[in-house]
Design an enzyme around this catalytic site. Structure first.
Site, PDB file in Angstrom:
ATOM      1  N   VAL A  79      25.143  11.399 -36.398  1.00 10.04           N
ATOM      2  CA  VAL A  79      26.403  11.644 -35.990  1.00 10.04           C
ATOM      3  C   VAL A  79      26.262  13.664 -36.634  1.00 10.04           C
ATOM      4  O   VAL A  79      26.171  13.831 -37.370  1.00 10.04           O
ATOM      5  CB  VAL A  79      27.419  10.717 -36.847  1.00 10.04           C
ATOM      6  CG1 VAL A  79      29.001  11.193 -36.734  1.00 10.04           C
ATOM      7  CG2 VAL A  79      27.141   9.496 -36.565  1.00 10.04           C
ATOM      8  N   SER A 107      22.029  14.163 -37.657  1.00 13.52           N
ATOM      9  CA  SER A 107      21.727  15.080 -36.504  1.00 13.52           C
ATOM     10  C   SER A 107      21.758  16.336 -36.902  1.00 13.52           C
ATOM     11  O   SER A 107      21.852  16.542 -38.009  1.00 13.52           O
ATOM     12  CB  SER A 107      23.120  14.797 -36.695  1.00 13.52           C
ATOM     13  OG  SER A 107      23.627  16.019 -35.887  1.00 13.52           O
ATOM     14  N   GLN A 128      17.191  13.466 -35.395  1.00  7.09           N
ATOM     15  CA  GLN A 128      17.934  14.025 -34.135  1.00  7.09           C
ATOM     16  C   GLN A 128      17.099  15.811 -33.881  1.00  7.09           C
ATOM     17  O   GLN A 128      18.304  16.225 -34.570  1.00  7.09           O
ATOM     18  CB  GLN A 128      19.531  13.267 -33.703  1.00  7.09           C
ATOM     19  CG  GLN A 128      19.723  13.536 -32.729  1.00  7.09           C
ATOM     20  CD  GLN A 128      20.545  15.210 -32.202  1.00  7.09           C
ATOM     21  OE1 GLN A 128      20.792  15.337 -33.254  1.00  7.09           O
ATOM     22  NE2 GLN A 128      20.944  15.164 -31.750  1.00  7.09           N
ATOM     23  N   TYR A 130      18.851  18.699 -30.831  1.00 11.50           N
ATOM     24  CA  TYR A 130      19.463  19.103 -29.797  1.00 11.50           C
ATOM     25  C   TYR A 130      18.089  19.678 -28.647  1.00 11.50           C
ATOM     26  O   TYR A 130      17.334  20.072 -29.584  1.00 11.50           O
ATOM     27  CB  TYR A 130      20.320  19.193 -29.452  1.00 11.50           C
ATOM     28  CG  TYR A 130      22.062  19.035 -29.944  1.00 11.50           C
ATOM     29  CD1 TYR A 130      22.343  17.762 -29.047  1.00 11.50           C
ATOM     30  CD2 TYR A 130      22.065  18.459 -31.493  1.00 11.50           C
ATOM     31  CE1 TYR A 130      23.502  16.924 -29.106  1.00 11.50           C
ATOM     32  CE2 TYR A 130      23.160  17.861 -31.307  1.00 11.50           C
ATOM     33  CZ  TYR A 130      23.524  16.783 -30.853  1.00 11.50           C
ATOM     34  OH  TYR A 130      24.875  16.242 -31.380  1.00 11.50           O
ATOM     35  N   THR A 156      18.318  14.243 -27.763  1.00 12.00           N
ATOM     36  CA  THR A 156      19.271  14.172 -27.337  1.00 12.00           C
ATOM     37  C   THR A 156      19.669  14.692 -25.499  1.00 12.00           C
ATOM     38  O   THR A 156      19.188  15.722 -26.247  1.00 12.00           O
ATOM     39  CB  THR A 156      20.227  14.297 -28.242  1.00 12.00           C
ATOM     40  OG1 THR A 156      20.425  13.671 -28.721  1.00 12.00           O
ATOM     41  CG2 THR A 156      21.833  13.968 -27.256  1.00 12.00           C
ATOM     42  N   LYS A 252      17.335   9.762 -26.069  1.00 12.64           N
ATOM     43  CA  LYS A 252      18.476   9.061 -26.652  1.00 12.64           C
ATOM     44  C   LYS A 252      19.444   9.481 -25.598  1.00 12.64           C
ATOM     45  O   LYS A 252      19.389  11.221 -25.455  1.00 12.64           O
ATOM     46  CB  LYS A 252      18.836   9.845 -28.129  1.00 12.64           C
ATOM     47  CG  LYS A 252      20.807   9.094 -27.582  1.00 12.64           C
ATOM     48  CD  LYS A 252      20.577   9.800 -29.575  1.00 12.64           C
ATOM     49  CE  LYS A 252      21.938   9.249 -30.235  1.00 12.64           C
ATOM     50  NZ  LYS A 252      22.869  10.024 -29.224  1.00 12.64           N
ATOM     51  N   HIS A 276      26.666   8.356 -25.507  1.00 11.38           N
ATOM     52  CA  HIS A 276      27.094   9.577 -26.209  1.00 11.38           C
ATOM     53  C   HIS A 276      28.354   8.960 -27.283  1.00 11.38           C
ATOM     54  O   HIS A 276      29.820   9.826 -27.154  1.00 11.38           O
ATOM     55  CB  HIS A 276      26.817  10.656 -25.836  1.00 11.38           C
ATOM     56  CG  HIS A 276      26.375  11.499 -27.037  1.00 11.38           C
ATOM     57  ND1 HIS A 276      25.529  12.550 -26.914  1.00 11.38           N
ATOM     58  CD2 HIS A 276      27.380  12.169 -27.992  1.00 11.38           C
ATOM     59  CE1 HIS A 276      25.312  13.242 -27.840  1.00 11.38           C
ATOM     60  NE2 HIS A 276      26.518  13.217 -28.415  1.00 11.38           N
TER      61      HIS A 276
HETATM   62  C1  GLV Z   1      28.355  16.105 -30.954  1.00 11.73           C
HETATM   63  O1  GLV Z   1      26.850  15.571 -30.734  1.00 11.73           O
HETATM   64  C2  GLV Z   1      28.732  15.194 -30.491  1.00 11.73           C
HETATM   65  O2  GLV Z   1      29.054  14.117 -29.457  1.00 11.73           O
HETATM   66  O3  GLV Z   1      30.615  15.324 -31.283  1.00 11.73           O
END
Ligand code: GLV
Length: 388
Positions: A79, A107, A128, A130, A156, A252, A276
């Protein structure tokens, strides 16, 4: 204070204690919030079969997720901005997860950095990432995760660009928060939160500020996303990222059986069926409705996990009985963190564990590893009958 008996109790305290900007950040979906709402209401549409006069002794919720022992199949989801919900939030949540025996996922958009969380915990946690355009930054993120002892990368893949959440725009969401007269007035009423924040230096995106080149505004998620995220992402690149990491690798953000097959092809160890938390494509199916088709497609070849909408042990039970091998909570632990810090995250885990254990027993089952669809009453057409 009356005893806390459910996740909703924690949410109510959280709402009172944390500045509106951060409460809204967690408690929003994109656009109309249809998917955000259905993530939870679709769980409610599934019923559990009550069984009686079945031996309920010797129960266990312990199992494994990607080969790691867990006291229950409930990981803490990544998160963003967790350290804005309560001072040093990622460290507190990671410690609570470690003590409870469930995985913690940090995150990329965390406030506490990878190194900081490693320093304050003793067990490997999950990290995690991106999919970013700056490959060099990606390589360094992976290397930092390795050095910090992370066991698993969770990549993600459903956020090449960001779904619009109206409240974040209206609130001017940023880390540290922008001091407008309205946000200051609201923050003044959140005394405990404010004192915690004054007592910590961790108020920026710890993994980004000072690490990412050419990013001149990393205070807001949306500006950083627009600058840094790779909109041209494809499966070849995901395969390349997979090869950059020699540990466990989880993908994910899968909501479609065809994408699940692709994830299998790139050699992931698990996938997370996820929309998400309803924060990306509004009008996408809820995760629990999308789960059966994905299980049919790849469930016998790869571990299928699920997030989005899980707020109770009964939800965990339903997902596991449907065939998932693991679940994740995001908001449910954030409510606890914002309400009561580390003790609140522990409370959230205890609540969910108790609900899972007792509900499993009332369905006539004693072991989380022996669940099947037989304990579920799923409405006809739950998955949907879509036109070709
Ligand atoms: C980030 O991953 C969000 O959903 O704000």
């Amino acid at each position: 204070m009356p005893p806390i008996t459910c996740i909703e109790d924690l949410r109510r305290i959280y709402e009172r204690r944390v500045p509106r900007m951060f409460y809204d950040y967690a408690e929003s979906g994109s656009w109309t919030e249809k998917t955000f709402r259905e993530n939870t209401s679709d769980f409610d549409d599934i019923y559990l079969r009550q069984r009686v006069a079945v031996d309920m002794t010797g129960r266990s919720t312990a199992t494994q997720m990607i080969g790691e022992d867990v006291s229950m199949p409930v990981a803490l989801a990544p998160v963003g901005l967790t350290g804005m919900q309560d001072a040093d939030g990622e460290i507190k949540a990671a410690r609570a997860a470690e003590k409870f025996g469930v995985p913690f996922t940090l995150s990329t958009m965390s406030i506490c950095s990878i190194e900081d969380v490693a320093e304050h915990t003793t067990k490997p946690y999950w990290f995690q990432v991106y999919t970013l355009r700056d490959e060099d930054f990606m390589r360094r993120l992976f290397a930092r995760a390795k050095d910090a002892g992370c066991s698993t990368i969770v990549i993600t893949v459903d956020l090449q660009l960001m779904g619009q959440r109206h409240k974040d725009i209206k609130n001017g969401l940023s880390a540290p928060p922008k001091l407008t007269p309205k946000s200051v007035a609201n923050m003044m009423t959140k005394v405990q939160w404010g004192l915690g924040m004054l007592g910590t230096k961790r108020r920026f995106f710890g993994n980004i500020v000072g690490h990412a080149k050419g990013v001149d505004d990393a205070s807001s998620l949306s500006s950083w996303t627009a600058q840094a995220f790779d909109q041209s992402l494809n499966w070849e690149q995901i395969a390349k990222f997979r090869k950059m990491w020699d540990g466990k690798f989880i993908i994910k953000g899968i909501l479609d059986a065809e994408d699940a097959r692709q994830a299998l092809n790139v050699g992931a160890d698990a996938i997370i069926v996820s929309n998400h938390g309803g924060r990306q494509l509004d009008s996408a199916l809820s995760s629990i409705r999308a789960l059966p088709a994905i299980l049919d497609a790849v469930g016998d070849q790869i571990e299928v996990h699920i997030d989005s909408g899980i707020r109770s042990g009964q939800d965990v039970l339903k997902a596991m009985a449907m065939g998932a091998k693991g679940t994740y909570i995001g908001r449910a632990f954030v409510y606890g963190l914002g309400a009561m810090g580390e003790a609140g995250v522990t409370k959230a885990l205890e609540v969910i564990h108790k609900e899972l254990d007792l509900s499993m027993a009332l369905c006539g089952r004693r072991n989380i590893n022996d669940l099947d669809r037989d304990i579920l009453l799923i409405p006809e057409g739950f998955e949907g009958h879509w036109q070709p």
